[in-house]
Scaffold this motif. Structure first.
Motif, PDB file in Angstrom:
ATOM      1  N   LEU A   2      40.569  11.672  26.651  1.00 34.73           N
ATOM      2  CA  LEU A   2      41.209  12.768  27.360  1.00 34.73           C
ATOM      3  C   LEU A   2      41.945  13.703  26.406  1.00 34.73           C
ATOM      4  CD1 LEU A   2      41.528  13.612  30.278  1.00 34.73           C
ATOM      5  CD2 LEU A   2      43.597  12.258  30.396  1.00 34.73           C
ATOM      6  N   HIS A   3      42.713  13.146  25.504  1.00 34.33           N
ATOM      7  CA  HIS A   3      43.611  13.971  24.711  1.00 34.33           C
ATOM      8  C   HIS A   3      43.184  14.178  23.280  1.00 34.33           C
ATOM      9  CE1 HIS A   3      46.417  14.221  27.950  1.00 34.33           C
ATOM     10  NE2 HIS A   3      46.571  12.924  28.022  1.00 34.33           N
ATOM     11  N   ARG A   4      42.346  13.269  22.749  1.00 34.70           N
ATOM     12  CA  ARG A   4      41.938  13.467  21.350  1.00 34.70           C
ATOM     13  C   ARG A   4      40.459  13.725  21.223  1.00 34.70           C
ATOM     14  NH1 ARG A   4      44.834   8.799  17.966  1.00 34.70           N
ATOM     15  NH2 ARG A   4      43.698   9.721  16.234  1.00 34.70           N
ATOM     16  N   ASN A   5      39.829  13.944  22.369  1.00 31.94           N
ATOM     17  CA  ASN A   5      38.416  14.339  22.388  1.00 31.94           C
ATOM     18  C   ASN A   5      37.521  13.438  21.573  1.00 31.94           C
ATOM     19  OD1 ASN A   5      37.958  16.522  24.085  1.00 31.94           O
ATOM     20  ND2 ASN A   5      39.114  17.850  22.715  1.00 31.94           N
ATOM     21  N   MET A   6      37.760  12.164  21.643  1.00 30.46           N
ATOM     22  CA  MET A   6      36.954  11.250  20.836  1.00 30.46           C
ATOM     23  C   MET A   6      35.713  10.810  21.580  1.00 30.46           C
ATOM     24  SD  MET A   6      39.467   8.683  18.900  1.00 30.46           S
ATOM     25  CE  MET A   6      40.633   9.237  17.680  1.00 30.46           C
ATOM     26  N   GLY A   7      34.646  10.651  20.835  1.00 29.41           N
ATOM     27  CA  GLY A   7      33.431  10.091  21.419  1.00 29.41           C
ATOM     28  C   GLY A   7      33.548   8.583  21.480  1.00 29.41           C
ATOM     29  N   PRO A   8      32.580   7.924  22.082  1.00 30.26           N
ATOM     30  CA  PRO A   8      32.679   6.476  22.310  1.00 30.26           C
ATOM     31  C   PRO A   8      32.847   5.658  21.023  1.00 30.26           C
ATOM     32  CG  PRO A   8      30.777   7.372  23.455  1.00 30.26           C
ATOM     33  CD  PRO A   8      31.387   8.499  22.703  1.00 30.26           C
ATOM     34  N   LYS A   9      32.091   5.990  19.970  1.00 34.85           N
ATOM     35  CA  LYS A   9      32.179   5.169  18.755  1.00 34.85           C
ATOM     36  C   LYS A   9      33.547   5.310  18.115  1.00 34.85           C
ATOM     37  CE  LYS A   9      27.760   4.061  16.717  1.00 34.85           C
ATOM     38  NZ  LYS A   9      26.729   5.086  16.580  1.00 34.85           N
TER      39      LYS A   9
END
Lengths: 324, 385, 336
Positions: free
Chosen positions: C130-137
């Protein structure tokens, strides 16, 4: 892990079988062990004694009771469910299979109606708690739970069939048409009133339950924390609150099958549908014992199987139920 | 407590007991007077006209209300002088729920109608052959709902139907609640084999769709001649027709399953509280434990479920009568009235015949359902956000 | 440098029983890098304050006035740097970017603060996605990293578990990890150790302090436990019935409390070393906030109260350095 799951399933299956045996015993007791002669009762008091004796032989009723007990069940699993007294000795199994399509159609659509209406209504009511939407939903569901099924049917017939003339009061669709294509969908119109009649009670129960569960869930701490994490309200409700609330509701939907069967008896009577419910009540009134036996056991089997399925589904969707 | 304090406490207790006795006496005398009043002044013989009779009845009920209200005030004043009356608090919580209050109003109204049916109905219960000529009339002042094929006034039959519904609803629920309570407490208390066997019976009974089970039982019992005769006798005692009596007993025998579950889980949770074990280790006899602790603590959920059960029994009885397995011809069961009216569905002229009996069922069950839910919310006050 | 500043916050609730005047002009501020503690009894409004900052309030809540100023570079892009944003004036959509990302919450009861249906990894990833726009890996390795930071080992196994499979202390650490996940400059902790075993409390407090240093966040600690305050906080504010009555650095508050309520609180703590016949307590009880006392809300229970105390509420005034009191007669109370 999987080993334990298998054990759990097997245990549940065994319990189900034992319960079914109990059911069968009770039904057998009621139908055949009541003092008095079932054949004589159904043929009338003035029937010829010789004819009665022949009939009894035909139906295997001249055997001692305990032999009948085991005979019936061994025949049952082989598909021989006895013969009907009243329908010119047609095999009960055939009779039931003949009537099943209509009841199944009615039941299936009633459940669909129930789920499709109750879930949005329940969510909306809990979301807008204490507003007009909530109040209306509660009011409607209370009425839905309190209204006599058959009276609702009659009122619907009066409004839509008699006054407005949109449909005929008795849906005249054959069993084959119902389960064919496009008959499956085009038959909705003639069956609409019956489906609504049968589904309303269930819909009301499920709405009530879902709303209560959603309210209960939204009181939980984790909902607050989820909001504090920055999740949009929609995410919180749909991804978290609803999933939690649905767990007990799924079991309720499964249990609605009980109500479904009872309701079907009444609904089919009101609408003149020749389904299993109708067959059943006619058999009870006319004391057609083998038909009563067969349908009762069938109903009970259905209930037990559905309960089993519900238990398994519960196990799948609620991680707290995973066994150690 | 210090000896002086103890003496004061005893005096207080004795004073209160005397005051309560006085109040009970007042109530008994007042009630007796009102009953006599009813027998001699307010009934069909003394006031044959329906309108004035209804007014007199209204006034009569007002007298009852005044008596109860006055005595309640006295009782609250003696027993709870500091105004922290738990009864009042519960009642206040209940009244906040408008739907439940409306439900209570409905239930009380139906109860009044059932009790005073002889006065509220326009025509008496016993069939008069002279009515035949008034067969199938539309609604008019003398017959607000119209008449049946037999000439009976529908309004009067619906009013008397309240008696049937409440008789069965309350009667069946009382008996099945007792059964469920005892079974639940036994299962919860004794545990192990007793619990498992009772639970098994519960599962088997619950495996039957309700109506199906009831139908099978009614059918089986009626088919048996000797049982049928026994029921005929019981029916006379109970004042119902035979088939309805059979239905009554079947329902009473079968309706305990929901209660059993709830009571059993309540007892199990009470056991976890620890004081059961504590009492046992002090040497308390099982009977004391069960009757003094487990049962009283199980009562609140029982009351809630019982209230809801009355509604469902009324629905079931109506369904049975509609299908032809309940009340016989002549008994004014609402469900029966609906099935008798089946032939008139297609004729709008006779709409009242199919409408009012069903409406009566709806209102009655609605009342019990909302009242029961309201009780649940009032007993279990969870904080609303 | 100030990070958060509450000015004259006034909040009411419309309930069935009446209007609850929960916050009556709350004011305090939290500096960058410090642990600020908000202390008060149950019902004094500390939780309400916290929810007002985050704007997670039930629909019956109404803000009557005040500002919640927050200094953060990321928020005030359009304004000049070092200009604060009034959180109470933001739209709900804008607040979604604040919650979790700029201000995170650690809740009280570890039993029910995690959604039972999702494994730990998913719950922490939620914040990361939500807040750091990270992908799953990326999220997965960060989750493991965070779990290590909160001393939950082995991270791989814990990440796959469900909340009910963890102990209370472990769950609280997960909540802490979730709060840190987006690297917020401010963390609000609501009674974080109250529902934990005493032995675990110590560990969790230590952990929080260490992490605060490592991640360079400020901590707003809400509690009723003075022992926790003494151990962990830099500055304290005492809250009573919807008002801040005293605020000071921790040592000064304990050594030299000025407000009569604070004095009563501290005196009521039983001590192992002293011998006493009766426990000291503050007479009277917490007021009903539907009908609160006029003026200074503490005046009915205060032995130094005079007539003007019931007329107008005393404001928080600076007494020395960073020590502020909201009382007209603190000098008299001090002399006694």
């Amino acid at each position: 892990m999987a080993h334990n799951t298998l054990n759990y399933v097997i245990k549940k299956l065994l319990i189900a079988v034992v319960v079914l045996i109990g059911v069968y015993t009770i039904v057998f007791l009621l139908c055949f062990m009541m003092p008095g002669d079932p054949v004589r009762a159904s043929m009338g008091l003035r029937a010829d004694p010789e004819a009665i004796r022949l009939q009894r032989q035909l139906f295997g009723l001249d055997q001692p009771r305990y032999v009948q007990y085991f005979d019936y069940i061994s025949n049952f699993v082989r598909g021989d469910w006895g013969l009907s007294f009243k329908y010119e000795q047609q095999p009960v199994f055939d009779l039931i299979m003949q009537r099943l399509p209509k009841t199944a159609y009615l039941g299936l659509w009633a459940i669909i109606f129930c789920v499709a209406t109750a879930i949005p209504l329940g969510i909306a009511a809990s979301y807008k708690q204490n507003t007009a939407v909530d109040g209306t939903a509660v009011f409607i569901s209370q009425i839905g739970v309190s209204i006599p099924n058959f009276w609702l049917g009659i009122m619907l017939i009066v409004i839509f069939a008699v006054v407005l003339g949109w449909v005929s009061p008795v849906p005249e669709v054959t069993g084959e048409t119902l389960w064919s294509f496009p008959g499956f969908f085009t038959s909705l119109k003639p069956y609409a009133l019956a489906i609504v009649t049968l589904g309303t009670g269930m819909m009301a129960s499920v709405t009530k339950m879902l709303r209560e569960e959603m309210l209960e869930v939204s009181r939980q701490d984790y909902i607050t924390l989820l909001r504090a994490k920055g999740l949009s309200e929609r995410s919180v409700q749909l991804k978290h609150a609803l999933r939690n609330a649905m767990i007990p509701v799924v079991t309720i939907i499964g249990l609605q099958l009980l109500i479904l069967v009872s309701g079907a008896v009444l609904t089919e009577t009101v609408f003149g549908i020749n389904g299993l419910g109708r067959l059943y009540i006619d058999a009870v009134i006319q004391r057609d014992w083998f038909v009563i036996m067969g349908t009762t056991i069938l109903f009970a089997m259905a209930v037990v199987i559905v309960n089993l399925v519900v238990d398994l589904v519960y196990m799948l969707i609620d991680p707290r139920v995973k066994l150690r | 407590m210090l000896p002086e304090e103890e003496r004061m406490y005893e005096l207080e207790k004795r004073k209160r007991r005397r005051a309560n006795l006085k109040i009970s006496l007042h109530f008994a005398v007042g009630a007796a007077l009102l009953v006599l009043l009813k027998i001699f002044l307010v009934n069909r013989e003394t006031i044959p006209q329906w309108g004035p009779r209804l007014l007199a009845l209204g006034g009569y009920l007002a007298l009852w209300y005044l008596l109860s209200e006055f005595l309640y005030r006295e009782w609250a004043r003696t027993n709870y002088p500091d105004k922290l009356n738990p009864v009042k608090r519960f009642v206040d919580r209940f009244y906040k729920n408008k739907l439940a209050t409306f439900g209570l109003f409905l239930v009380l109204t139906i109860a009044m109608i059932a009790i005073f049916a002889d006065d509220i109905a326009i025509y008496p219960y016993e069939y008069d052959a002279a009515w035949q000529e008034f067969s199938e009339l539309p609604p008019a002042i003398e017959h607000p709902f119209g008449t049946l094929a037999s000439g009976e006034d529908l309004f009067s039959r619906v009013v008397y139907g309240a008696r049937i519904s409440l008789y069965l609803g309350v009667g069946v629920t009382l008996i099945s609640s007792l059964i469920g309570l005892l079974m639940g407490v036994t299962a919860g208390y004794y545990g192990k084999t007793v619990d498992r066997s009772l639970h098994y019976i519960n599962d088997v009974v619950m495996a039957f769709p309700f109506l199906v089970l009831v139908l099978v039982l009614v059918g089986a019992l009626r088919a048996n001649e000797s049982l049928n005769n026994a029921f005929a006798l019981i029916a006379v005692v109970m004042g119902l027709d035979v088939r309805l009596t059979v239905a009554f007993f079947v329902l009473a025998l079968v309706n305990w399953t929901a209660l059993f579950r709830v009571v059993r889980s309540k007892v199990l949770s009470l056991r976890e509280l620890g004081y059961v074990e504590a009492a046992r280790s002090c040497g308390a006899k099982p009977r004391t434990l069960i009757f003094r602790h487990l049962i009283p603590n199980s009562i609140p959920p029982v009351i809630i479920i019982a209230t809801l059960a009355v509604g469902s029994v009324i629905l079931t009885e109506a369904g049975l009568s509609y299908l032809g397995m309940g009340a016989e011809l002549g008994t004014p069961s609402w469900g029966r009235l609906l099935s008798d009216a089946e032939g008139y569905v297609s004729q709008i002229r006779y709409f009242p015949l199919v409408f009012f009996p069903g409406l009566a069922i709806l209102l009655t069950v609605f009342g019990f359902t909302t009242m029961g839910d309201g009780l649940r919310d009032a007993i279990d006050p969870r904080m609303k956000t | 440098m100030t990070l958060l500043s509450i000015e004259d916050l006034r909040m009411v609730f419309n309930t069935e029983d009446g209007v609850v005047k929960a916050l009556n002009g709350v004011e305090f501020d939290v500096e960058n890098g410090e642990t600020f503690s908000l202390v008060g009894e149950t019902g004094c409004g500390k939780s309400v304050t916290m929810f007002s900052i985050l704007r997670i309030l039930p629909s019956s809540a109404r803000m009557l006035g005040g500002r919640v100023l927050f200094w953060d570079k990321g928020l005030s892009k359009t304004l000049k740097k070092n200009n604060p944003v009034d959180l109470s004036s933001l739209s709900n959509r804008e607040m979604l970017k604040v919650r979790g990302a700029k201000i995170a919450l650690i809740t009280q009861d570890p039993q029910s603060s995690l959604d039972p249906l999702y494994p730990i990894e998913d719950q922490i990833s939620e914040v990361l996605e939500l807040h750091r726009n990270m992908g799953p890996k990326e999220a997965h390795s960060e989750v493991l990293n965070l779990l290590e930071q909160v001393q939950l080992a082995p991270p791989e196994r814990i990440a796959r578990k469900y909340p009910h499979e963890l102990s209370g202390g472990q769950r609280q650490r997960v909540v802490i990890a979730m709060a840190l996940a987006a690297r917020p400059p401010l963390i609000i902790a609501d009674e974080p150790t109250t529902n934990l075993d005493v032995t675990i409390q110590e560990k969790v407090l230590d952990l929080m302090q260490e992490l605060k240093r490592k991640f360079n966040t400020s901590l707003l600690l809400i509690t009723h436990d003075l022992a926790v305050v003494a151990e962990v906080a830099d500055r304290v504010a005492i809250m009573y019935a919807g008002n801040i009555v005293e605020a000071a650095p921790v040592e000064e508050l304990f050594e030299h409390p000025l407000h009569p309520y604070t004095k009563g609180l501290l005196a009521a703590i039983p001590s192992i070393t002293e011998r006493k016949e009766n426990m000291d307590y503050i007479p009277g009880s917490v007021p009903n906030l539907i009908y609160p006392p006029s003026g200074c809300r503490f005046h009915p229970r205060c032995r130094y109260a005079k007539s003007n105390c019931s007329q107008e509420r005393p404001m928080l005034k600076k007494v020395s350095g960073k020590h502020k009191v909201a009382c007209y007669y603190w000098r008299e109370a001090d002399a006694a």
